[in-house]
Design an enzyme around this catalytic site. Structure first.
Site, short mmCIF file in Angstrom:
data_model
loop_
_atom_site.label_atom_id
_atom_site.label_comp_id
_atom_site.label_asym_id
_atom_site.label_seq_id
_atom_site.Cartn_x
_atom_site.Cartn_y
_atom_site.Cartn_z
N HIS A 27 0.85 -1.19 0.00
CA HIS A 27 0.00 0.00 0.00
C HIS A 27 0.88 1.24 0.00
O HIS A 27 1.94 1.25 0.62
CB HIS A 27 -0.89 0.02 1.25
N ASP B 292 -7.99 -5.21 -0.07
CA ASP B 292 -8.45 -6.10 -1.15
C ASP B 292 -8.07 -7.56 -0.95
O ASP B 292 -8.54 -8.42 -1.70
CB ASP B 292 -7.87 -5.61 -2.49
C1 SDX Z 1 -6.21 0.03 -2.95
O1 SDX Z 1 -4.38 4.50 -2.02
C2 SDX Z 1 -5.33 3.91 -1.40
O2 SDX Z 1 -5.75 4.29 -0.33
C3 SDX Z 1 -5.92 2.72 -2.14
C4 SDX Z 1 -6.94 1.88 -1.42
C5 SDX Z 1 -8.23 2.65 -1.14
O3 SDX Z 1 -8.94 2.30 -0.19
O4 SDX Z 1 -8.56 3.54 -1.97
O5 SDX Z 1 -6.41 1.44 -0.16
C6 SDX Z 1 -7.35 0.65 -2.22
O6 SDX Z 1 -5.97 0.36 -4.07
C7 SDX Z 1 -5.33 -0.95 -2.21
C8 SDX Z 1 -4.13 -1.44 -3.08
C9 SDX Z 1 -4.67 -2.51 -4.03
N1 SDX Z 1 -3.58 -2.93 -4.98
C10 SDX Z 1 -2.96 -4.09 -4.89
O7 SDX Z 1 -3.14 -4.90 -3.98
C11 SDX Z 1 -1.99 -4.37 -6.04
C12 SDX Z 1 -0.67 -4.94 -5.49
N2 SDX Z 1 0.04 -3.86 -4.74
C13 SDX Z 1 0.93 -3.06 -5.46
O8 SDX Z 1 0.90 -3.03 -6.83
C14 SDX Z 1 1.47 -1.86 -4.71
O9 SDX Z 1 1.78 -2.27 -3.44
C15 SDX Z 1 0.60 -0.62 -4.67
C16 SDX Z 1 0.15 -0.21 -6.03
C17 SDX Z 1 -0.59 -0.85 -3.79
C18 SDX Z 1 1.42 0.49 -4.05
O10 SDX Z 1 2.43 0.78 -4.94
P1 SDX Z 1 3.57 1.84 -4.61
O11 SDX Z 1 3.27 2.62 -3.37
O12 SDX Z 1 3.85 2.60 -5.85
O13 SDX Z 1 4.78 0.93 -4.22
P2 SDX Z 1 5.95 0.53 -5.19
O14 SDX Z 1 5.39 -0.01 -6.45
O15 SDX Z 1 6.89 1.68 -5.27
O16 SDX Z 1 6.60 -0.69 -4.39
C19 SDX Z 1 7.67 -0.48 -3.46
C20 SDX Z 1 8.45 -1.78 -3.53
C21 SDX Z 1 8.90 -2.16 -4.94
O17 SDX Z 1 10.05 -2.98 -4.83
P3 SDX Z 1 11.52 -2.26 -5.01
O18 SDX Z 1 11.50 -1.57 -6.36
O19 SDX Z 1 11.64 -1.27 -3.84
O20 SDX Z 1 12.48 -3.41 -4.92
O21 SDX Z 1 7.62 -2.87 -3.09
C22 SDX Z 1 7.42 -3.79 -4.17
C23 SDX Z 1 7.78 -3.05 -5.43
O22 SDX Z 1 8.19 -3.94 -6.45
N3 SDX Z 1 6.01 -4.17 -4.13
C24 SDX Z 1 5.55 -5.39 -4.34
C25 SDX Z 1 4.17 -5.32 -4.15
N4 SDX Z 1 3.82 -4.06 -3.85
C26 SDX Z 1 4.97 -3.34 -3.84
N5 SDX Z 1 6.19 -6.55 -4.64
C27 SDX Z 1 5.39 -7.65 -4.79
N6 SDX Z 1 4.04 -7.65 -4.63
C28 SDX Z 1 3.41 -6.51 -4.31
N7 SDX Z 1 2.07 -6.51 -4.15
#
Ligand code: SDX
Length: 418
Positions: free
Chosen positions: A302, A359
């Site tokens: 998140h 989710d």
């Molecule tokens: C919602 O914003 C809100 O409030 C949203 C929400 C709401 O109520 O409105 O809470 C609802 O959208 C919840 C999120 C639902 N999405 C998912 O579950 C999809 C999977 N999660 C990700 O794609 C991700 O965690 C996000 C999109 C939620 C957040 O992305 P960020 O903040 O841009 O984080 P990032 O991509 O910069 O990740 C930081 C690191 C990265 O690794 P490094 O480059 O540092 O090595 O964490 C890793 C990412 O690759 N990472 C994950 C991951 N999420 C982040 N690695 C594997 N699986 C994951 N799910």
């Protein structure tokens, strides 16, 4: 703490006011930065940028706290209904008994959708994604309620359109489901409460109290979440003085994405794939960690929560209660719990503070309630609509509202000649 900060840029030093929120958040006010220095800021994904001042929702991502108008989400789930929370986020206070009765009656009155909108819903292919149909039906309402097309709505018009939107989306969501199932649409039943009426319009039967209560709690958990992607979209679209139908339709579109609200559908698809693959989630955890692999652990991570998402905690606990009450066994729940336990003990997830979000477990309950996977994000939209409306209302009522128009740093070609 000083009330301002000094910024030195070359020979120039400027003072930036510090804004402090009621929960202790602090921001540098850079409203005059470009005028005074010629510089702008750059913040990929806007994770460090406050877009507005708001009184609606507070999130403490480090402590896993979520509050609406000062009430914790746990307290609201335990003591309030979805309509009470909807009234709270929109109007800033919980409704009195008479206010709730009036609000409920206005929503019931606003639940019957125009015949033309039904035609639009039924014009889509049966296998069209429900989010696309829902978004189209929402913006189509602008053609049937022209009296609400300008943004300078009177207080009376706001009092009318807000319950109208809640009633219309409830019926649209049920109609979209029925269309996808190849079944006739069912008219609202004003003798039922909001959630029971939605389930009645979905199935043709009045739901049992447990099912209705479970869904009511799920909708509360989705009601608002400050400046998330879809709420920010609603604010951006509304900042051009577009009408509420267009603004909410754009929120639905933003929510559709699998990185946002579409994740609840993607989680169930991921769990089902793990189940088909023999239930070994370790392989999927390795895939999620592999930078070469685009696969991500859906429902994990998140932008704000770097601790447990408090909503995920409530939903996880509710899974056991609802499945038990419905006498439903779902192996996907066991897979989800095992996946969570293994991921949380893995350095990759711990180091990046990746926890289950709202989710991760919600789809298990939707599935137990008989809601198909491709309708999960529509359920998210139904829950989030009051939050979108609240954010839109707060924005249009704020002093000095301006159209949202960010800047950029141009990195393209400079002196091309034909
Ligand atoms: C919602 O914003 C809100 O409030 C949203 C929400 C709401 O109520 O409105 O809470 C609802 O959208 C919840 C999120 C639902 N999405 C998912 O579950 C999809 C999977 N999660 C990700 O794609 C991700 O965690 C996000 C999109 C939620 C957040 O992305 P960020 O903040 O841009 O984080 P990032 O991509 O910069 O990740 C930081 C690191 C990265 O690794 P490094 O480059 O540092 O090595 O964490 C890793 C990412 O690759 N990472 C994950 C991951 N999420 C982040 N690695 C594997 N699986 C994951 N799910």
């Amino acid at each position: 703490m000083s009330k301002s900060a000094k910024l030195e840029l070359g020979e120039k030093t400027i003072e930036l006011d510090i804004i402090e929120g009621t929960e202790g958040e602090r921001a540098l006010d850079i409203s005059k930065l470009r005028a005074e220095t010629g510089f702008i800021t750059y913040d990929n994904g806007l994770g460090n940028t406050g877009a507005c001042l708001s009184n609606i929702t507070f999130i403490d991502g480090e402590k896993g706290i979520l509050k609406h108008r000062g009430y914790t989400i746990e307290n609201l789930c335990e003591k309030s209904s979805f309509l009470e929370v909807s009234y709270l986020v929109v109007n800033g206070k919980l409704p009195s008994t008479s206010e709730l009765e009036e609000f409920t009656a206005a929503i019931q009155k606003g639940s019957k959708i125009p015949e033309g909108v039904k035609t639009i819903i039924k014009s889509f292919p049966k296998d069209a994604h429900p989010m696309g149909i829902t978004s189209a039906a929402m913006v189509a309402l602008s053609g049937f309620y022209p009296e609400y097309l300008n943004q300078d709505l009177s207080d009376q018009q706001k009092k009318e359109i807000i319950p109208l939107m809640l009633g219309q989306l409830k019926t649209i969501a049920a109609a979209v489901y029925r269309h996808g199932q190849g079944k006739d649409l069912i008219e609202p039943n004003n003798n039922l409460d909001y959630v029971s009426d939605f389930l009645y319009m979905m199935t043709g039967n009045e739901p049992n109290k447990e099912v209705a209560k479970a869904l009511d709690v799920l909708l509360i958990l989705h009601a608002d979440h400050e400046q998330n992607c879809s709420a920010s979209t609603v604010r951006v679209v509304g900042s051009s003085k577009a009408n509420l139908f267009a603004s909410i339709s754009s929120g639905i579109d933003a929510l559709w994405g699998p990185l946002h609200g579409g994740a609840n559908q993607a989680v169930l698809e991921m769990l089902s794939e793990i189940q088909k693959d023999g239930g070994g989630y370790e392989k999927f955890i390795e895939k999620a960690k592999d930078k070469e692999d685009p696969f991500r652990l859906m429902g994990f991570g998140h932008r704000v929560y770097k601790n447990f998402d408090p909503r995920a905690k409530v939903i996880k606990a509710y899974c056991d209660v609802v499945l038990d009450k419905l006498n439903v066994e779902d192996p996907l729940l066991d897979i989800a719990k095992g996946l969570e336990k293994t991921a949380l003990s893995d350095e990759y997830f711990a180091k990046r503070k990746l926890f289950p979000n709202v989710d991760f477990y919600s789809g298990i309950i939707y599935k137990a309630l008989g809601i198909p996977t491709n309708m999960f994000t529509v359920m998210f939209a139904l829950g989030r609509q009051p939050g979108w409306i609240a954010q839109w209302k707060e924005m249009i009522e704020a002093d000095g509202m301006r159209i949202t128009r960010p800047r950029q740093i141009y990195q393209g070609k400079t002196d091309e000649k034909l």
